[in-house]
Structures are given as C-alpha cells and as structure tokens.
Design a protein around this motif. Structure first.
Motif, PDB file in Angstrom:
ATOM      1  N   UNK A 763       0.765  -1.198  -0.165  1.00  0.00           N
ATOM      2  CA  UNK A 763       0.112   0.036   0.129  1.00  0.00           C
ATOM      3  C   UNK A 763       0.910   1.286   0.043  1.00  0.00           C
ATOM      4  N   UNK A 764       0.546   2.144  -0.968  1.00  0.00           N
ATOM      5  CA  UNK A 764       1.278   3.406  -0.829  1.00  0.00           C
ATOM      6  C   UNK A 764       1.670   4.214   0.387  1.00  0.00           C
ATOM      7  N   UNK A 765       0.628   4.127   1.299  1.00  0.00           N
ATOM      8  CA  UNK A 765       0.330   4.974   2.481  1.00  0.00           C
ATOM      9  C   UNK A 765       1.287   4.119   3.495  1.00  0.00           C
ATOM     10  N   UNK A 766       1.564   3.036   3.333  1.00  0.00           N
ATOM     11  CA  UNK A 766       2.106   2.062   4.463  1.00  0.00           C
ATOM     12  C   UNK A 766       3.215   2.773   5.167  1.00  0.00           C
ATOM     13  N   UNK A 767       4.410   3.446   4.412  1.00  0.00           N
ATOM     14  CA  UNK A 767       5.411   3.931   5.080  1.00  0.00           C
ATOM     15  C   UNK A 767       5.057   5.055   5.995  1.00  0.00           C
ATOM     16  N   UNK A 768       4.225   5.762   5.619  1.00  0.00           N
ATOM     17  CA  UNK A 768       3.698   7.087   6.384  1.00  0.00           C
ATOM     18  C   UNK A 768       2.759   6.637   7.748  1.00  0.00           C
ATOM     19  N   UNK A 769       2.072   5.900   7.371  1.00  0.00           N
ATOM     20  CA  UNK A 769       1.213   5.259   8.545  1.00  0.00           C
ATOM     21  C   UNK A 769       2.184   4.504   9.667  1.00  0.00           C
ATOM     22  N   UNK A 770       3.096   3.874   9.363  1.00  0.00           N
ATOM     23  CA  UNK A 770       3.960   3.076  10.231  1.00  0.00           C
ATOM     24  C   UNK A 770       4.534   4.021  10.910  1.00  0.00           C
ATOM     25  N   UNK A 771       5.125   5.377  10.483  1.00  0.00           N
ATOM     26  CA  UNK A 771       5.810   6.111  11.249  1.00  0.00           C
ATOM     27  C   UNK A 771       5.084   6.674  12.298  1.00  0.00           C
ATOM     28  N   UNK A 772       3.698   6.866  12.227  1.00  0.00           N
ATOM     29  CA  UNK A 772       2.853   7.388  13.032  1.00  0.00           C
ATOM     30  C   UNK A 772       2.179   6.368  13.985  1.00  0.00           C
ATOM     31  N   UNK A 773       2.783   5.205  13.865  1.00  0.00           N
ATOM     32  CA  UNK A 773       1.675   4.077  14.691  1.00  0.00           C
ATOM     33  C   UNK A 773       2.137   4.193  16.295  1.00  0.00           C
ATOM     34  N   UNK A 774       3.596   4.479  16.548  1.00  0.00           N
ATOM     35  CA  UNK A 774       3.902   4.573  17.866  1.00  0.00           C
ATOM     36  C   UNK A 774       3.132   5.505  18.813  1.00  0.00           C
ATOM     37  N   UNK A 775       2.882   6.633  18.254  1.00  0.00           N
ATOM     38  CA  UNK A 775       2.275   7.855  18.931  1.00  0.00           C
ATOM     39  C   UNK A 775       0.666   7.508  18.900  1.00  0.00           C
ATOM     40  N   UNK A 776       0.318   6.953  18.041  1.00  0.00           N
ATOM     41  CA  UNK A 776      -1.063   6.437  18.087  1.00  0.00           C
ATOM     42  C   UNK A 776      -1.540   5.489  19.155  1.00  0.00           C
ATOM     43  N   UNK A 777      -0.703   4.666  19.145  1.00  0.00           N
ATOM     44  CA  UNK A 777      -0.594   3.555  20.345  1.00  0.00           C
ATOM     45  C   UNK A 777      -0.414   4.067  21.490  1.00  0.00           C
TER      46      UNK A 777
END
Length: 1204
Positions: A763-777
C-alpha cells in the motif's frame, strides 16, 4: 343439598363480590374478599347450585357474572371428576340459562353473553361430538327462540372456532375430533350462518325506517353484526368451496352490505379475510368475481359514501378496511394472472385502478401508505405492467406521488387536511415522522418501477418540478423559534416551512427517477441535453438558506452522471460544491454554527467524495485544479472543521488511486500527509500523547468550563489532535492498489504471492502510517488510562463526566423516539461538556478504526511489525476494567474483529493467540459478573439504590449495554471459530400432522458446522480453549436470546466436538451439560431457542453418556423426570444392537425426559392446568402393514409380487 346452606353462602359471596367491585373498598378488604371467592371456587362442593343461584336474572350484573364464572370454573377444572348425572344437570341448567336466563338482546351486558358462551364452549370441548351428537340440532333449536338466543349461538360458534382452530387451546386429539366434525358439518353451518344473516338483514332494512319498530330493527342489526363476526372467524380456514358456493352468494351478500352503514365494517372484514386467503391459486380463481361490474360498483359507491360523510372514526375505520380489500384484490390479481389461459385481465381493471388511485390521493397518510405495496406489485407484474390501463394511469400516479412525498400532516399542525386524519393515527409528531419516512422509502421503490415502465414521462415530471422550485420564491412560513440562524436577516426555513418540504419532496422524486433511469435505459435514449440544461440551472441557482441549499446539493449529485456527456462542466460543479464547503450564514461572526449549516458543509464534502469515488476517471484530468483548491482551503486553519479537512483529503486520495503508479502515489501521499506528520511527530505532541497529566491539560479537561460561545483556549489543541487522527484514518481508509492484477503489477504494487498462491500487494500509504503508529498507540494507551478513578479526579467540573455516554446515544440504545422539532436551528453543541464528550468519543472510535483498518489496508506490512502483539496488549487492551461497556463494544467491532479476520495464518501463533487468550478470558469474567448482577437485581435493589434520578431507566440502559457487548463478544468468537458457509440452519424435514409435538425439536443447528483454521489453532491452546468453551456455554444461561441462539446453533457443538477426542474431565462434562439445561430453564419459553437447546442437549447426552456416567446423575436431578423412562432411553443408547428407533423418535423421547427443566413464559408459570380428556377416537387410521407382513401375506413369497 341444604338450600339454607346455599342461600347463606350466596349471601356471603354477594357481599364479597360487592366489596371487590366497590371503588371505595380498602385494599385489605378487597384482598380478603378475593381470597374468599377464590377459595370458594377451589374447595366448595356445592359450587354448581351456588353458581346457578347467583346467575339468576334477578341478581345485578356483577353478581350474575360471578355466578357464571363459578360455573365456568367447575366445567374447566372439575368436569373430569363429575358423575354423568351431574354433567347432564349442569348442561341442562346452562341451556335453560341460554333460553330464559338473560335479559333481551339490547338490554343484556356483553360480558354476561360472553361468559355464557364460554361455559357452553368449554362443555363442547369436552363432550362433542362423541357424547353430544345432537349439539348442532340443539343450537339450531335454540336460535329459533328469538334474537337474544340467536346472538348467543353466534357467540358460541365463534368462540368454538377460535379455541379449536385459531388459538388451538386443547389437546391434539380433541382438537382434531372437533375440527373434523366441524368440517364435515360445514355446509350445514355455513348455510345456517348465511340464512341467519340474510333473514336478519332483510328484517333490519324493512324496519329501520319505521320509528315504531326501532327496537326490533336494532335487535336484528345486532344479530347481523354477530353473524358477520362469526363468519369472519370461519372464512379464514374453511374450504373455499363454502365461500364461493351457490355462485358466490356469500360474497355477493357481503358486497351489498358494504352500503349498509351499521354493517359495512363487519362485511368489509369478511371480504378482506376471504380475498387475503392463502392456499392453492387454483382454488382462489372464483374470487375474481369481485372484479365484476356488480361487486366493483358496490365497493366504489361504499368508498365514496364513507369518504363523503366527513371525518368520523367509524367511517374512517371502514375506509381503511376497504382500502385493504382493494389492496388484497390487486395482490390476488397479480397472483392469478398468468396462471392459465382462462384468467384474463378483468374488463374493469381500469375502473379498479381509478378507485385504487382515489385511496392514493386521499388526505390520510395512512391510506396513501397502505396502497404502495400493491402499486409496486402491479407495476412489477410481467403481464399487468404492459396493460394499457396501467400504462395510462402512470402520469396520474406520478402526480399523486408528487403530492404524497411532501411531508405534511403532522398531528400537532393544522396546515393540511392530512393533519386531522393524523390525529386519529399517530400519538405524536415523532410517530408521524417515523411512519412518513418509512412510507416515503416504499414510495421510492414504486417510483423506480414506474420509471422503468415510462422513463420519459417520469423524467419530464421531475424536470418540470425542479424548474418550478428553482423559480418559486422562498416561503419560510410563520416566524420560527430560531434565534441564531436568522438573526437580523429575516430568518431561514425550518423543517416545517412550506418551501423546504416542497424542495425536500422534489429532491427525493428527482433522485429516485434519475438514479433508476441511468440503470435501466440504453445510453442512446438518455435525455442528455435536457439533463445538462437542468444541471446548469441548478449550478447557477444561488441560495443562502441552509436547508434549501442542502437539497440543491443533492440535486447536483443526482444530475452529476450527465457530466460524463459534457466533462467541461466539471470545474463548474466543483466550484459550486467548494463554495458550499465553506458555507456560512452569519459572515465572519464567531457564533456557533447551527446543525443546518454544518449539514450543508458536510453534505458538500461527501458529494465531492462520492464523485471522486464513483467517477475517478472523469475527475482525474482535473486533479491538479482540485488539489490546489484543497491546499488553499487547508492552509487557513480556521476555515474548515477537522472532519471537513479530512473529507477533502480523502477525495484527493480517491483520485490518486487512479495514478496506478506506486511511486507517484507514494510521493503524493507524503506531500499530502506532511502537515499531519509534522504535528503528530513534534516533540510537544509526543510528550502530550505519552504523559496523561500533560494530555488532560493540553485538551483543557482540567480547566473549569466557560460559556460555549466564548473562545475555548484549548480548542486549537483538540483540533490539532482531531486533524491528525482524522487525516490518518482518511488516508488509510481510501488508499488502495488497482483491483486489476496486471495493472497492479505494472504499477509496482505487487510484491509477491502467499504460499497458497494469493497475490501480496503493498500500500502506498504504509510507510507514512507506520511512522505514526507509535504515537497512535501511545494515544490509545493514554485514552484508556483516563478511565481510572484517579485520572477522572484530576479533571475539573463538569469534565468529570466527559467520558460518560452521550444523551443522544442513550436515547438511541433505549429505543426512545429522537426529538425532531427545530433541531436544525440549534447550535451543534449545547454545552462545552457536550463538545468535550464528542471530542473524546470520536477520538476513541477513530483510533480503533485506524487500528482496525491497518490490517486489511497494509496487510503483511502491518502484521509483521516487530512485537506488535506486545505493543497492542500494552495500549489498546490496558485498563479494560474501568472502560465502560459501550466503548468496549465498538472496540471489538471496529478493531479486534478486522484485526483477526484479515490476519495471515502465519501470524496466528505470534499475534492472534497472545491477544485473544487473555481477551476472551477477561470478557468471560466480566460478562459473567454483569449477568449475575442483572439476574439478581430484584434481590440486590435495596432502598439505598433508589437515590438516582431515574434508576429504572439507568438499569434498562445498563442491561441493554451488557446485552449489546455480549452479542459483540459472541459475534467475535463465531467469526474467529466457525466457518460461515457451514454454520447455517439446516432445513427442517417436513413432518406429518400427527407429530406436531415433535416439530419444535426439528429446528436444529447444522451438524456439519466446522471450525475455521484459526478456530483450530486457538483450540490447541489450553487457556484459549477453556475460555472459548466456558464463554460459549455460559452464554446459554445469560438473559439474551440472540446470544443464546447463536451459541447454540453455531458455536457450542463445533467447539465441544474439537475437544471430545481428548481427555475431558468428568466435572467439565457435567458443567457443560448442566449449562445447556440451565439455558433451557432460562430460554425454554422461546420456541426457537428451546428447539436448538433441546437438540444440543440431545447431542451431548447421546455422544458423552457412554463415556461419562456422571451425566446420568445430572439427568436424575431434573424435576419430574421419570426414572423408568430414563432407564429405557439409556438402555437403547448403551446397547447399539437395540437402537432401531428413528432419530426423531429418540429426540422426542429425550425432550419428554427433560421437560421438567424447560422454562415457561411468565404468564404460564402459575397458571392452573386445564386437563381435557380424550374421548374415543372418531377416525382411526388403519395401521400400515410392515414390509415383512406384506411379503409373508398368504405365504406368496417374494416371487409372487412379480407374477403377471
């Protein structure tokens, strides 16, 4: 018998009855009197003479009624123990009462007549026909005594039919005996009913104009009414031959009576039942006589007369019945036409349609709505839809629809003739609103079928109406209560304003027509030039009223398909929509936006989204223009709400999917997400999201609330968090790879294949989303921790309630009607607390939506994140104890379920098992405690708990939330463990009428329900296996039938089957079997649950009894179990050589064994059992010869069967 004793007892009873019925009696005296009367009925040996004495005509009505009740009680509960002479004496006494024991037909109370007929019917149920062969002759003789007796005979015949056929309140054999005897004598009974009706109607019609014979006329009218009521009780089930006998004499009589004011309602009821009969179509052909000239004339003239008589309740009720008759006639015609060549479209079909249309144009919303389904059937019908009469009426029907779609007729208003009728039909404006919305949806379906038959006319009318509305001045109606929306500007429309209701109706009409037009007609036939002209007119139309503007936007969306024929209109369309995205009514004022304004802005955003989703190829060439416009709007932080910003970002993402180029789309998403990334990964945000105290301060929950109209200092902070979360969710939800495999490969989206051969995409958005995952959790963990009491204590008033459920959610859960009046004119949030509640609620939901979407969207890139299970357990699943049910419910549905269902099998052991093990164990413990409290509530509710404002409503809310959470947990377990295609119900085999008691046990769960691969994986882990089994079987004893039904039919057996091959402890088997029996005790009153639970108990006992003797001990504890019968069942079960009984017979035997633990409805739990003995059988079935007997008969041997 001592007459003095009878007289003395009767005096006491009269006093007791008088005390009971006297409103001034104290409760204590009333209870004592009631107790005395009940004990008398139960124990006194001289009930019959006392009952007869009290029932004498000289007594007052309440005493006579009680006397007759005593006699009824004797027949119901003592008949079996009475001698033959006592029965004959009682029967003769009752017959005497029917002849001489009542006042005249006009003077006697209805409840006296009713109880007399009940006594007769109770005796008939016990003695007819075997011991009372002359009953019908006696009733005939009785009816000749006069009108009073004739009416009583009608009551008796009706009550008998209701008890035997409709309610079936007696044992099978007795019911069969009586019903077959009734059927054998039906020609005689129907002849009697019809002749009685005709005779009394004739007398009534002759006498009603003669003032001197008014009483006689009324008496004959009363008998006629009773006869019609009795006919209504028989027409539904007797052979159709009786109804159409003598060239449909009965139907002809009923049609004639439609014009007799006092009898027309009963006649219409009978006609309706006759025409609505189910059964073989062949048998229903004679009913087509009702389309003949005579019948149609009477039906139409009756309708005109009733409608012309003004709004009277009885006239209106008759009109409703007549409307139902016409609907049923239409449905009958649809069913019969085309059955064979003999049935043609009636000559009067055009006249029928005109009369039916009259009901569709009637002021009553109820009558209009009643016709929709039949119009739909007519327009859908293969033959009728081509009939010239039906095609000719389409323009008239469309005109009627244009009127009917206008929401007028609120019972509280007086602005339409419909209002007066609505006051008869609806208790409140909310009731009317809900009814109207459902009715309009039905009408939309009919319009689509009409559009298919005559697209040109439908489109022309829609176009005319739209043009008219565009040119008509806006009428806001009387000044409404709005103080903010129209302050100083003359005010805007309310939902009741004349202009708005017209615009709303026109919009619905146009949408229904155009949506269907594009789906059904060929491309060449589309009226392109007219459509484009309409679209340009709508785009050029300027409107500042928010409610009307919302309708305009819907019209733009409806007409948008025409843009595909003229793409140069696209910039004009987007210009119109973008101007609405920033719509304001109060200029630059900081006053809170009203709901109507917010709805316009949201509407515009969703329209842009819809166009980008449905027509991406069309929009793609204008992508740069669209992007620059959105960037300009996003650059002004205060211009849009966060949800609006997110919606516009989603529209861009939808178009970017058309790039079909991984690298190009990835670069675009990086640019689009840059503002989100900068805020989300900033040092300040990292600190706020990980430190709970900092978070509370940042969102302003520790500051005392101020006036909602005043600028909130922390509003911008909340907006930043909301913007980031909305942005992440929007991008994740909308980004996708091409659906075509070759396009995906060419665009660089395909990265390989799974072991089973399925393609793996990136998915083209994967890289962006995974960078933001820690703060989301971190945010999820912080949000969950906020629910601890010590954190709530840190919040300022009134924000301590900020995590509570919203009032609007409460009313929705409790099923209360939503308030409808003037809601558009209020600000979106009534208070700062409500605004903060919304912020936390939406934040919580969206965080879990992101986590739920991550799996399906990013697939292996998400599921292979390092230590994902540990990270999720440390964030999404912390502090569950303090989180309320309504939050956990959505967490399971939007996060856990998709996380599990889209997980690749390779990650089951490392990700899913570590999460679901503790989760299922926790939910079993939590739900068990909650259901225990609910079950014990009547005991636990002490006086100290009544301090709440509304404890009943709070308890109902809590119980409903527990129920909803339970269903969510069971749904998750089912989704994890059972494959859907095999978890369906198997069709019940057909059963002969003789085995009706067994029919209920045949609604069984599928025996082929299988566990999924994930289910098998989970069942290998002892802790998860235990949690699943305990939760599934515990749910059988929780007070929720839906969960019980799901667990019984889909879960329990597949789970148990999986562990049966291993070593199950005896205690576990005992507990599991006991749970099923407890489930029967709880849910046995519901037929569906009872059948499934009986089947499950049967399966468990049959399978496990040979291995576990302990299960027999459980059976022995069932109340009223017959040990000998259990021994017999066990003997056959444990000796396979003896087991020749059919599966159904064994199951029926088992059901009788466990009958003592099957729960009953509350109304039956304390009811005294009525026992009706079977009489010698009237119709014995010859016993079928066994195959061996046939073969051995006459010693012929097998060969003789084949001899010529």
């Amino acid at each position: 018998m001592d007459m003095e004793q009878v007289n003395a007892l009767c005096e006491e009873l009269v006093k007791a009855v008088t005390v009971m019925m006297d409103p001034s009696s104290t409760q204590r005296y009333r209870l004592e009197a009631l107790k005395f009367c009940e004990e008398f009925k139960e124990k006194c040996p001289i009930c019959v003479p006392c009952g007869l004495r009290l029932a004498e005509i000289t007594q007052i009505a309440i005493v006579r009624h009680f006397g007759l009740q005593i006699l009824e009680h004797v027949v119901k509960f003592r008949w079996n123990s009475m001698s033959r002479l006592e029965k004959v004496y009682l029967k003769n006494s009752v017959m005497e009462l029917l002849v001489n024991g009542t006042l005249s037909i006009l003077e006697e109370e209805n409840h006296i007549k009713d109880v007399l007929s009940r006594i007769m019917v109770e005796m008939i149920k016990r003695e007819w026909p075997q011991h009372w062969p002359d009953l019908l002759l006696e009733l005939d003789t009785l009816s000749r005594q006069g009108e009073t007796q004739r009416e009583l005979v009608m009551f008796i015949l009706l009550r008998l039919a209701e008890d035997v056929v409709t309610f079936q309140t007696l044992p099978t054999q007795r019911r069969r005996d009586i019903q077959q005897t009734l059927t054998q004598n039906m020609e005689r009974i129907f002849s009697f009913l019809l002749s009685t009706l005709q005779e009394n109607v004739n007398k009534y019609q002759q006498m009603k104009t003669d003032a001197s014979r008014e009483a006689e006329a009324k008496a004959n009218c009363r008998v006629s009414t009773a006869t019609l009521n009795t006919l209504a009780g028989y027409i539904d089930w007797v052979s159709l031959n009786h109804i159409v006998a003598e060239n449909c004499k009965l139907l002809e009589t009923l049609c004639l009576l439609l014009n007799e004011e006092e009898l027309q309602l009963g006649a219409a009821e009978c006609l309706l039942i006759a025409v609505s009969r189910k059964g073989k179509l062949e048998d229903r052909k004679p009913l087509m006589i009702l389309f003949g000239d005579v019948a149609m004339h009477y039906i139409l003239s009756a309708a005109q007369t009733a409608d012309g008589g003004g709004l009277e309740e009885k006239h209106y009720l008759f009109l409703k019945r007549l409307c139902q008759v016409l609907c049923a006639l239409g449905n009958l015609l649809c069913a019969l036409l085309g059955l064979d060549a003999n049935i043609q479209t009636p000559v009067n079909f055009g006249k029928y349609l005109e009369s039916f249309l009259a009901f569709t144009t009637h002021p009553s919303q109820f009558l209009r709505s009643s016709t929709h389904m039949t119009w739909g059937a007519l327009f859908r019908h293969e033959i009728l839809s081509r009939d010239p009469s039906l095609l000719a009426i389409i323009p008239k029907y469309l005109r009627a629809s244009m009127t009917n779609l206008v929401k007028m007729g609120f019972p509280s208003k007086t602005d339409s003739p419909s209002c007066e009728y609505s006051r008869f039909d609806f208790d409140s404006d909310e009731d009317f609103n809900a009814f109207f919305n459902a009715s309009r949806a039905q009408q939309g379906e009919v319009l689509r079928w009409v559009c298919r038959l005559d697209t040109k006319t439908s489109f022309q009318m829609a176009a005319e109406w739209l043009k008219y509305q565009l040119s008509a001045p806006i009428d806001t109606g009387p000044v409404n209560s709005c103080s903010t929306a129209g302050a100083g500007e003359g005010g805007y429309c309310s939902i009741f304003s004349s202009s708005f209701v017209q615009w709303e109706a026109m919009t619905f009409f146009l949408e229904s027509v155009i949506n269907h037009m594009f789906r059904t007609i060929d491309k060449e036939e589309v009226p392109v030039s007219d459509g484009i002209e309409l679209l340009q007119m709508v785009l050029n139309f300027e409107m500042k009223d928010p409610l009307i503007l919302s309708c305009v936007l819907t019209n733009v969306s409806a007409l948008f398909p025409f843009v595909t024929y003229k793409p140069e209109l696209l910039p004009h369309v987007f210009s119109k929509l973008f101007s609405s995205v920033t719509f304001e009514t109060v200029g630059e004022s900081k006053a809170p936006r009203t709901r109507a304004v917010r709805n316009v802005r949201r509407h515009a955003c969703s329209s842009i989204n819809k166009m980008c989703r449905d027509y991406p190829d069309l929009v793609l060439p204008n992508f740069d223009m669209l992007y620059s416009h959105v960037k300009q709007l996003l650059s002004n932080e205060l211009l849009l709400t966060q949800m609006e910003k997110s919606a516009l970002m989603e529209a861009l993402v939808l178009i970017s999917n058309q790039f079909k180029n991984y690298e190009r789309q990835k670069l675009f998403l990086e640019e689009l997400m840059a503002p989100v990334v900068n805020i989300w990964l900033s040092e300040e945000m990292c600190r706020v999201l990980t430190d709970i105290d900092a978070f509370i301060a940042y969102v302003g929950a520790d500051v005392k609330a101020c006036d909602p109209a005043v600028e909130d200092p922390c509003g911008a902070n909340r907006a930043r968090i909301t913007f980031c979360v909305h942005g992440i969710l929007g991008v994740l939800r909308r980004t996708s790879w091409p659906s075509d495999l070759e396009e995906a490969r060419a665009g660089g989206f395909l990265v390989g294949y799974t072991p089973s051969g399925n393609p793996i995409f990136r998915n083209p958005c994967t890289e962006q989303i995974l960078r933001l995952l820690d703060n989301l959790l971190a945010l999820v963990r912080t949000h969950n921790t906020l629910y601890t009491p010590e954190m709530i204590a840190k919040m300022a008033e009134p924000f301590t309630k900020v995590l509570d459920i919203l009032e609007s959610e409460k009313t929705a859960i409790l099923g209360l009607p939503q308030p409808l009046l003037e809601v558009n004119e209020h600000p979106v949030y009534k208070s700062t607390l409500e605004r903060m509640q919304r912020f936390f609620g939406i934040l919580y939901e969206n965080c879990y939506h992101i986590l739920g979407k991550a799996g399906p969207s990013m697939q292996q890139d998400f599921y292979t994140v390092e230590d994902l299970a540990t990270q999720l357990l440390g964030s999404a699943f912390v502090n569950l104890n303090n989180i309320p049910d309504f939050r956990l419910k959505s967490m399971l549905r939007v996060f856990v379920k998709p996380l599990v269902l889209f997980c690749p099998p390779e990650q089951y052991e490392t990700l899913i098992a570590p999460i679901l093990g503790p989760l299922f164990t926790y939910f079993h413990m939590r739900l068990s405690q909650k259901w225990h409290v609910i079950n014990q509530r009547s005991v636990l509710c002490g006086e100290d708990e009544i301090a709440e404002d509304n404890p009943e409503s709070q308890e109902m809310l809590e119980e409903q939330l527990v129920r909803m959470l339970t269903r969510e947990v069971m749904d998750l377990i089912t989704a994890c463990c059972v494959s859907k295609k095999t978890a369906e119900h198997s069709a019940a085999p057909t059963v002969d009428g003789d085995d009706e008691e067994m029919m209920a046990t045949e609604v069984t769960p599928s025996s082929v329900a299988e566990l999924t691969d994930l289910g098998k994986c989970l069942m290998k882990h002892e802790d998860i296996c235990t949690a699943l089994l305990i939760t599934a079987f515990s749910s059988l004893t929780w007070k929720d039938t839906l969960s019980c039904q799901r667990a019984t039919t889909q879960l329990c057996w597949p789970l148990l089957k999986q562990v049966m091959s291993g070593t199950l402890l005896a205690d576990a088997v005992t507990w599991l079997f006991t749970s099923v029996l407890k489930g029967l005790q709880m849910h046995g009153q519901h037929d569906g649950c009872m059948a499934s639970l009986v089947h499950l108990a049967f399966q468990i006992y049959e399978t496990l009894r040979p291995r576990y003797l302990e299960i027999r001990a459980v059976m022995e504890q069932i109340p009223e179990i017959h040990k000998e019968s259990l021994d017999q069942f066990d003997c056959k079960l444990l000796n396979p050589s003896l087991q020749k009984t059919a599966d159904k017979r064994r199951k029926d035997h088992f059901k009788r064994l466990i009958a003592g633990c099957i729960g009953k409805p509350l109304g039956e739990q304390f009811r005294k059992e009525v026992h009706i003995k079977n009489l010698p059988m009237l119709f014995k079935k010859p016993k079928p010869m066994l195959e061996t007997e046939v073969l051995d008969n006459e010693g012929g041997g097998l060969a003789t069967l084949f001899e010529p």
